[in-house]
Design an enzyme around this catalytic site. Structure first.
Site, short mmCIF file in Angstrom:
data_model
loop_
_atom_site.label_atom_id
_atom_site.label_comp_id
_atom_site.label_asym_id
_atom_site.label_seq_id
_atom_site.Cartn_x
_atom_site.Cartn_y
_atom_site.Cartn_z
N ALA B 134 -18.73 38.34 -3.94
CA ALA B 134 -19.91 38.03 -3.64
C ALA B 134 -21.14 38.74 -4.40
O ALA B 134 -21.47 39.70 -4.41
CB ALA B 134 -20.50 38.54 -2.14
N PRO B 138 -29.50 34.69 -1.64
CA PRO B 138 -30.50 33.50 -1.56
C PRO B 138 -31.55 33.36 -2.60
O PRO B 138 -31.86 32.57 -3.09
CB PRO B 138 -31.32 33.90 -0.23
CG PRO B 138 -30.40 34.73 0.45
CD PRO B 138 -29.53 35.59 -0.50
N GLU B 386 -19.68 29.66 -11.59
CA GLU B 386 -19.17 30.62 -12.77
C GLU B 386 -19.95 30.47 -13.98
O GLU B 386 -19.43 30.61 -15.17
CB GLU B 386 -17.70 30.44 -12.96
CG GLU B 386 -16.61 30.60 -12.09
CD GLU B 386 -16.06 32.05 -12.24
OE1 GLU B 386 -15.81 32.32 -13.25
OE2 GLU B 386 -16.14 32.68 -11.25
N GLY B 387 -21.10 30.37 -13.63
CA GLY B 387 -22.05 30.30 -14.82
C GLY B 387 -22.52 28.65 -14.74
O GLY B 387 -21.65 27.80 -14.94
#
Ligand SMILES: Cc1cc2nc3c(=O)[nH]c(=O)nc-3n(C[C@H](O)[C@H](O)[C@H](O)COP(=O)(O)OP(=O)(O)OC[C@H]3O[C@@H](n4cnc5c(N)ncnc54)[C@H](O)[C@@H]3O)c2cc1C
Lengths: 369, 409
Positions: B134, B138, B386-387
């Protein structure tokens, strides 16, 4: 086992070709494009690298190197990084020598190959492309009709490199127009053969330093012994695959030239007080160019490694060629864009690379590995 | 020597994964797409049992950026191969498989040998378990150095406070099994990225609550959890690596380095989904007797041929870049640039390929009777997590321009 590593020998060959491209070819590129003439000493020095002579058997005066499509692709990329027109010129004799070497009868090898086992550049050529918008290598409109002990060739060719200088030209023709690719044959035709006329030198958008010509063949009669591979004919698919690999590798080289130039420029050129490369709109263009260059090279290597294993590479080389035609154009176009107005001016080489890159979707069969 | 050929033993392994995909995943693919949030227990149990019976190398499914001496085995490359096969089956189900996941990758990359043993051994025994990671909050996703979740040292514990979102397998890791979540939190806001550290939070730790599981466009079989940490107290030795903020190693940098290992895998996931769509289109065209005339002048091809060939070569280009990135890692080479190239290319290419597949197949492609529309929905995530596409381009641009993240952002 999967590997992305060149052999030590390949690295050495690559470095040699790269150094030659940077030191000898690139400095001559712009002037050659403007004048249409390649300096004789560049051609002579390129010959000394053994680009053609290397693969000729020792018994014919060559070095007897083992041909490898992967190595050939690596060299082609480097030379084209220097300049596409000069690279194509220096390798053009292969267009005759290699098919004869690979698929010729012993008589044909005997008569052709020794010419290329000498100390000086000897022109050689092949005629594949035809002057039609829907030209297709697998459906040639140039027809060779058997007539007794000879063949009669009729048709038109274009973009034939060095045709006016080559003593002999390998002319591709369909033995039977309905037979498709399997029916394509190569004919070893003397430049002086009756029925063969060579046009004035062509004028094209790019690769302007490469001399190319149109050929008219009208009732051009050659002996049965002129058919490459004699009764067995040729594996045209393989010849096309080798050519596509070479062209795609050269597209990678042109793209890399454009990318590297644009990258350097973008770090130096300032706008709004900062180097333009620090703006994402520019940086992302460069990133995409880098991705596409690597992707293209890997597709080329994949096709080439199949050829080296003696496997069929029709699909792979076709994919690589079509991909390279698109990607090299995109990269060259982006390079012009990165330079802005300056990219449009002939002071910088990027506009030349854009014109040269466009060739890859249009031309076939003017290089081989 | 340049070579793209897989050995027969490897091909046999790939074939095995393909069977799993075809026989265990495809038949339930639509079901768990429609029944979002329901659990494919049978499938999980089977996959868990299979992982337990494999050798130790295969069991530690989580890849690590660590060089294992460049031995003959191409572990990262082979992981890409199996990933492609399983995602050909179903990318959502693939992400739901009980395993150490990204959490495990973080432990492997940033943990001490003792921590690795302590936290990862559970995946070799007992009931199915999940690991999760994690980072995203937000208020920050791409800018992962901006995490606001805090970790405060109190005696022998760390106390975590903050909200994490979009945590893959978060629900199963935090509450649904004896797994763990690796939570990224800052020990010192002023220290910036150096202050960001990974903490292992065990399942059912009080103060950690899954407050929501997202409804998504695709990969619906995979749970995506929002996790709230409220005075969540964990033992001091659950901080992976070292607490020292001056020492960047062992923290943010190490886990960022795991992306060099996981990006090729995400690229392989994308390629699996793309190949599913491509295979479907190929079969469809064959059934309708539409031939692919390779070798023909592109000017004479039909638009369908051109489109299909374009999809095919784009997928292959993405695969070759992916293999290269994984292979480099296997050889102990730095692959930061190449991993982002693979991820950026695959994410984009497969998004376009699956969209094109729906277009080419018309109503058949759009219909939920077939899986093609699902693959289009599934594919898109690979250009985001992942980007994102842009973040990977940014990494590539920095590398090719030799710019720091300060110079180019
Ligand atoms: C299904 C799913 C699963 C996920 N799993 C996990 C997980 O397990 N663990 C976890 O920690 N996270 C996970 N994520 C989060 C995911 O990694 C982020 O969503 C992603 O990194 C993007 O962050 P964001 O959503 O906050 O978008 P933002 O960062 O807000 O980006 C929005 C847009 O702006 C662009 N952008 C942002 N910064 C820049 C920049 N500097 N330059 C140019 N463009 C920029 C982005 O490319 C994007 O297009 C998951 C997300 C999803 C949807």
């Amino acid at each position: 086992m999967v590997s992305f590593e060149l052999s030590d020998e390949q690295k050495m060959i690559r470095d040699t070709a790269a150094a030659f491209a940077i030191e000898q070819i690139r400095p001559a590129a712009r002037a050659a494009d403007e004048s249409g003439e390649i300096p004789a000493d560049v051609i002579a020095k390129a010959w000394e690298l053994g680009l053609v002579r290397g693969a000729i058997p020792e018994s014919y005066g060559g070095y007897g190197d083992i041909r490898s499509a992967v190595t050939g692709a690596i060299v082609a990329e480097e030379l084209a990084f220097g300049d596409l027109a000069i690279a194509l010129h220096t390798m053009a004799p292969r267009l005759l020598a290699y098919p004869v070497l690979e698929m010729g009868t012993s008589d044909q090898r005997e008569s052709i190959l020794p010419r290329f086992g000498t100390d000086n550049f000897v022109a050689g050529a092949a005629a594949l492309v035809e002057p039609r918008f829907d030209f297709d290598p697998s459906a040639l409109a140039t027809i060779a009709r058997r007539d007794g002990a000879s063949y009669v060739i009729d048709g038109a060719k274009c973009v034939v490199p060095l045709a006016a200088k080559a003593e002999t030209i390998l002319v591709y023709a369909a033995a039977n127009s309905d037979a498709g690719q399997a029916g394509v044959d190569g004919f070893i035709v003397a430049r002086e053969a009756p029925g063969l006329t060579i046009s004035e030198r062509e004028k094209n958008m790019g690769i302007k330093a490469l001399e190319t010509y149109e050929l008219m063949l009208k009732d051009c009669r050659v002996g049965a012994e002129a058919r490459l591979g004699a009764g067995k004919g040729i594996n045209f698919t393989r010849l096309m695959s080798e050519s596509r690999v070479a062209m795609a590798a050269m597209a990678t080289g042109v793209a890399r030239a454009a990318f590297e130039y644009a990258r350097t420029y973008a770090k130096e050129r300032k706008a709004f007080g900062v180097p333009i490369a620090t703006k994402q709109a520019v940086a992302f263009m460069l990133a995409e160019m880098a991705i596409e260059i690597d992707a293209t090279r890997l597709l080329v290597w994949e096709a080439a490694s199949r050829l080296d294993k003696g496997e069929d590479a029709l699909k792979e080389s076709y994919q690589a060629r079509n991909y390279a035609a698109q990607s090299s154009l995109m990269v060259a176009d982006n390079a012009v864009q990165v330079l802005g107005g300056h990219g449009y001016i002939r002071e910088h080489p990027v506009e030349m690379w854009l014109r040269n890159a466009r060739a890859f979707a249009v031309l076939d069969g003017i290089a081989t590995v | 020597m340049i070579d793209f050929e897989l050995e027969p033993q490897v091909l046999k392994q790939v074939e095995m994964y393909h069977m799993v995909a075809a026989q265990m995943m495809r038949p339930i693919s639509r079901e768990y797409d429609e029944k979002e949030h329901e659990h494919p227990r049978q499938f999980w149990d089977a996959m868990w049992a299979a992982s337990q019976s494999l050798g130790p190398a295969a069991r530690e499914a989580a890849p690590s950026g660590k060089d294992d001496g460049g031995t003959a085995k191409l572990r990262n490359l082979y992981t890409c191969l199996s990933t492609e096969e399983l995602c050909w089956g179903d990318a959502g189900l693939f992400l739901s498989i009980p395993n150490p996941g990204l959490g495990g990758a973080a432990v492997a990359a940033a943990g001490t040998p003792e921590q690795r043993e302590r936290f990862l051994r559970r995946f070799r025994e007992g009931q199915p378990k999940w690991g999760a990671m994690a980072i995203t909050e937000p208020g920050c996703g791409s800018d992962s150095a901006a995490v606001t979740t805090t970790a405060v040292r109190e005696g022998d514990s760390w106390v975590l406070n903050g909200t994490k979102i979009f945590c893959t397998a978060g629900q199963m890791a935090a509450e649904g099994s004896e797994g763990f979540v690796v939570v990224w939190a800052t020990v010192d806001r002023k220290a910036g990225r150096a202050g960001i550290k990974p903490f292992v939070v065990e399942h059912n730790t009080s103060g950690m609550t899954v407050v929501r599981v997202e409804n998504k466009l695709g990969i619906r079989a995979s749970d995506t959890a929002m996790i709230v940490l409220e005075n969540c107290r964990i033992p001091a030795d659950h901080l992976l690596g070292k607490a020292d903020v001056k020492q960047e190693a062992g923290g943010f940098k190490d886990v960022m380095a795991t992306f060099d290992a996981t990006r090729p895998i995400v690229a392989a996931m994308a390629i699996g989904v793309g190949r599913a769509a491509l295979d479907f289109v190929r079969d469809f065209l064959e059934q309708n007797r539409i031939p692919m005339r390779y070798g023909l002048s592109p000017r004479r091809l039909t638009t369908i041929e051109r489109d299909f060939m374009e999809m095919e070569v784009q997928l292959k280009a993405a695969r070759l870049l992916t293999w290269r990135a994984a292979w480099m890692l296997d050889k102990g080479m730095r692959n930061n640039l190449e991993a982002s190239m693979a991820k950026a290319k695959a994410g984009k290419a497969v998004t376009l390929i699956t969209q094109k597949a729906v277009e080419l197949l018309g109503p058949v492609g759009y219909s939920r009777k077939q899986l093609v529309e699902k693959w289009m929905r599934d594919a898109k995530i690979n250009d985001i997590f992942e980007g994102t596409q842009q973040i990977n381009l940014l990494i590539i641009a920095r590398r090719i321009l030799d710019y720091s993240s300060k110079e180019l952002n």
